[in-house]
Design an enzyme around this catalytic site. Structure first.
Site, mmCIF file in Angstrom:
data_model
loop_
_atom_site.group_PDB
_atom_site.id
_atom_site.type_symbol
_atom_site.label_atom_id
_atom_site.label_comp_id
_atom_site.label_asym_id
_atom_site.label_seq_id
_atom_site.Cartn_x
_atom_site.Cartn_y
_atom_site.Cartn_z
ATOM 1 C CE LYS A 45 28.439 51.339 24.733
ATOM 2 N NZ LYS A 45 29.269 50.682 25.751
ATOM 3 C CE LYS A 64 31.732 43.139 23.523
ATOM 4 N NZ LYS A 64 31.045 44.028 24.493
#
Length: 292
Positions: free
Chosen positions: A166, A234
């Site tokens: 990811k 993030k």
């Protein structure tokens, strides 16, 4: 299956709702009170939600949130029993994921990292794409849940490899979008019609699913959050942190991180990450417009 779904944000709410629609028995919990899913039991704590379930599914904001939901006060750990499965669709640190998996394994609980790609639209329509780390036999047990929420599963290897994948995916999305935003900014400054430029981009070798998805929103000046800038920021941090752990340099992503840092400081954290375009526009003294 009996499922605890922890985290009812932009993606999680629709994912939990799709589990209910598929006929699963679902208990839900969210950090902020007031979020519920029709047909699901609303739990007071993660431990309450996890009581007596077969699988615990998480979709929360970051590594600290996952740790808190599992092991903090009222955390799901208190309700773990042998044979349970924990699946995490948050995007968090791969190394932390491995530590969490080791901790629950001592209780006879399997751990799967299952971050996804897509958007809030894909979450709502049950067409997410999952990249998964974990044992094949465990994934097979979770297949009815994956089928309710997504259209495709890519098994990437052992626990932690889903999260690693990811980060690699979001690294590419961040770089591709930033290149597109810079191209639009320069095109506007040079007087190029962006309504003509975008079809050219999509007909050429630089065509991109990111451009195809984001362009209509950009041209309408719609920066409402499909994927908030604060979460992409993030994920950029996580990718750079993982790179440092492996002594890998990512100079392109380091440059993009600086753009996100300024954008966050200027109040764009809760807008879609596509809003970094407005920062480039500000620096260039132009505004990208289309639809004329």
């Amino acid at each position: 299956m009996r499922v605890a779904f922890l985290g009812l944000g932009i993606m999680g709410h629709s994912m939990a709702a799709n589990l209910v629609k598929a006929g699963h028995e679902v208990a839900v919990w969210n950090r902020s009170a007031g979020k519920n899913v029709e047909g699901a039991r609303t739990a007071a704590t993660p431990a309450d939600a996890a009581q007596g379930v077969e699988a615990i599914w998480m979709c929360v904001s970051d590594t600290k949130a996952v740790e808190s939901v599992l092991f903090g006060e009222g955390g799901a750990e208190a309700s773990l029993t042998q044979g349970m499965i924990i699946a995490d669709s948050s995007t968090i640190s791969p190394s932390a994921t491995q530590k969490f998996a080791q901790r629950v394994k001592a209780r006879g609980v399997d751990y799967v990292d299952a971050p996804m790609t897509g958007s809030k639209i894909a979450a709502a329509t049950g067409s997410l794409i999952f990249m998964v780390g974990g044992e094949e036999a465990v994934l097979e047990r979770l297949k009815p849940l994956f089928d309710a929420m997504g259209k495709q599963i890519f098994h990437m290897g052992e626990t932690g490899k889903g999260q690693a994948t990811k980060l690699v995916m979001n690294l590419q999305i961040a770089l591709i979008y930033e290149g597109f935003a810079e191209a639009l900014t320069l095109a506007t400054k040079l007087g190029v019609d962006v309504d003509k430029l975008i079809p050219l981009v999509q007909a050429s070798m630089v065509r991109s699913g990111v451009v195809e998805y984001k362009a209509p929103f950009i041209l309408k000046r719609d920066f409402s959050p499909n994927f908030p800038l604060r979460l992409m920021f993030k994920d950029i941090h996580l990718a750079l942190e993982a790179a440092r752990e492996k002594r890998v340099r990512l100079p392109g992503l380091e440059a993009v991180e600086e753009v996100y840092d300024v954008a966050a400081e200027e109040g764009q954290r809760d807008l879609d990450y596509a809003a970094t375009l407005t920062l480039l526009e500000k620096w260039a003294g132009v505004e990208v417009k289309g639809g004329a």
